[in-house]
Design a protein around this motif. Structure first.
Motif, short mmCIF file in Angstrom:
data_model
loop_
_atom_site.label_atom_id
_atom_site.label_comp_id
_atom_site.label_asym_id
_atom_site.label_seq_id
_atom_site.Cartn_x
_atom_site.Cartn_y
_atom_site.Cartn_z
N GLN A 1 1.03 -4.09 10.91
CA GLN A 1 2.11 -3.23 11.38
C GLN A 1 2.26 -1.28 10.24
N SER B 1 2.72 0.68 3.44
CA SER B 1 2.63 -0.96 4.87
C SER B 1 2.38 -2.39 3.88
N PRO B 2 2.52 -3.01 4.15
CA PRO B 2 2.59 -4.38 3.83
C PRO B 2 0.81 -4.39 2.76
N ASN C 1 0.90 -1.43 -0.03
CA ASN C 1 -0.14 0.52 0.33
C ASN C 1 0.58 1.03 -0.11
N THR D 1 -2.14 -6.27 6.18
CA THR D 1 -1.67 -6.78 6.88
C THR D 1 -1.97 -5.11 7.58
N PHE D 2 -2.21 -5.21 8.93
CA PHE D 2 -3.01 -4.55 9.87
C PHE D 2 -2.46 -4.14 11.01
#
Lengths: 110, 114
Positions: free
Chosen positions: B101, B94-95, B32, B98-99
């Motif tokens: 991180q 951000s990856p 993202n 996944t939330f």
């Protein structure tokens, strides 16, 4: 729409003393982030809090999350000059979007 | 390890001139990507985010636009800058999916409009 509030915008701290700063948010957010920004620099991630009651500690900083009260706290133990910076909290939304508070600028004096 | 690069670090532009700021991420795939602006002494405002190539979501109406021509490249543009476009522009990643991180920020571009 998620709103994040941090108060006060500026806090003068005396070296060696303990302080707590607060972050309130308006609607349900299942994760809360703390960042640090030094003057003229970018943001550095400090903590990610993912559930009610979560507590994270790094050095003199400890962050916690109370999702029922929609409140996160950042506790500073025995403040030192190196902790002088602006601290942002941010609530998480869809697509990992974050809503940031306005930040609290901490200044540690001797 | 993953790294994020932004350039230029500082930029001084006249009103009405075009703008192009670039951000690239290394060491990850399908991130993202986000563009934020920070006005002097204020918090961060999310301008655009992207979940994939060519997929751009705008958060606030303005004379800025964003593009994602490649997976790990995010560009912020304007055809004609306004005085109000001055600020500190930060790119973040951000990856995907996944939330748990945080977003990771680049070093930023300080833009001054004269």
């Amino acid at each position: 729409e998620l709103k994040v509030e941090q108060n006060p915008l500026f806090l003068s701290m005396q070296e060696g003393k303990n302080y707590t700063i607060y972050c309130n948010y308006s609607t349900t957010s299942d994760r809360l982030y703390w960042y640090r920004q030094d003057p003229g620099k970018s943001l550095e991630s400090l903590f990610v809090l993912l559930s009610n009651g979560a507590v994270k500690q790094e050095g003199r900083l400890m962050a916690s999350l109370d999702t029922k009260a929609r409140l996160s706290t950042l506790h500073i133990t025995a403040a030192v000059h190196d902790l002088s910076a602006t601290y942002f909290c941010a609530g998480g939304g869809a697509n990992s979007k974050l809503t940031f508070g306005k930040g609290i600028t901490l200044s540690v004096r001797p | 390890s993953q790294t994020i690069h932004q350039w230029p670090a500082t930029l001084v532009q006249p009103v009405g001139s075009p703008l192009s700021l670039e951000c690239t991420v290394e060491g990850t795939s399908n991130p993202n990507l986000y563009w934020y602006r920070q006005a002097a002494g204020r918090g961060l405002q999310l301008l655009f985010y992207s979940v994939g190539i060519g997929q751009i979501s705008s958060e606030v109406p303005q004379n800025l636009s964003a593009s994602r021509p490649q997976d790990r490249q995010f560009i912020l543009s304007s055809k004609k800058l306004l005085l109000s476009d001055s600020g500190f522009y930060l790119c973040a990643w951000s990856p995907l999916g996944t939330f748990n991180q945080p977003q990771h920020f680049g070093d930023g571009t300080r833009l001054s409009i004269l």
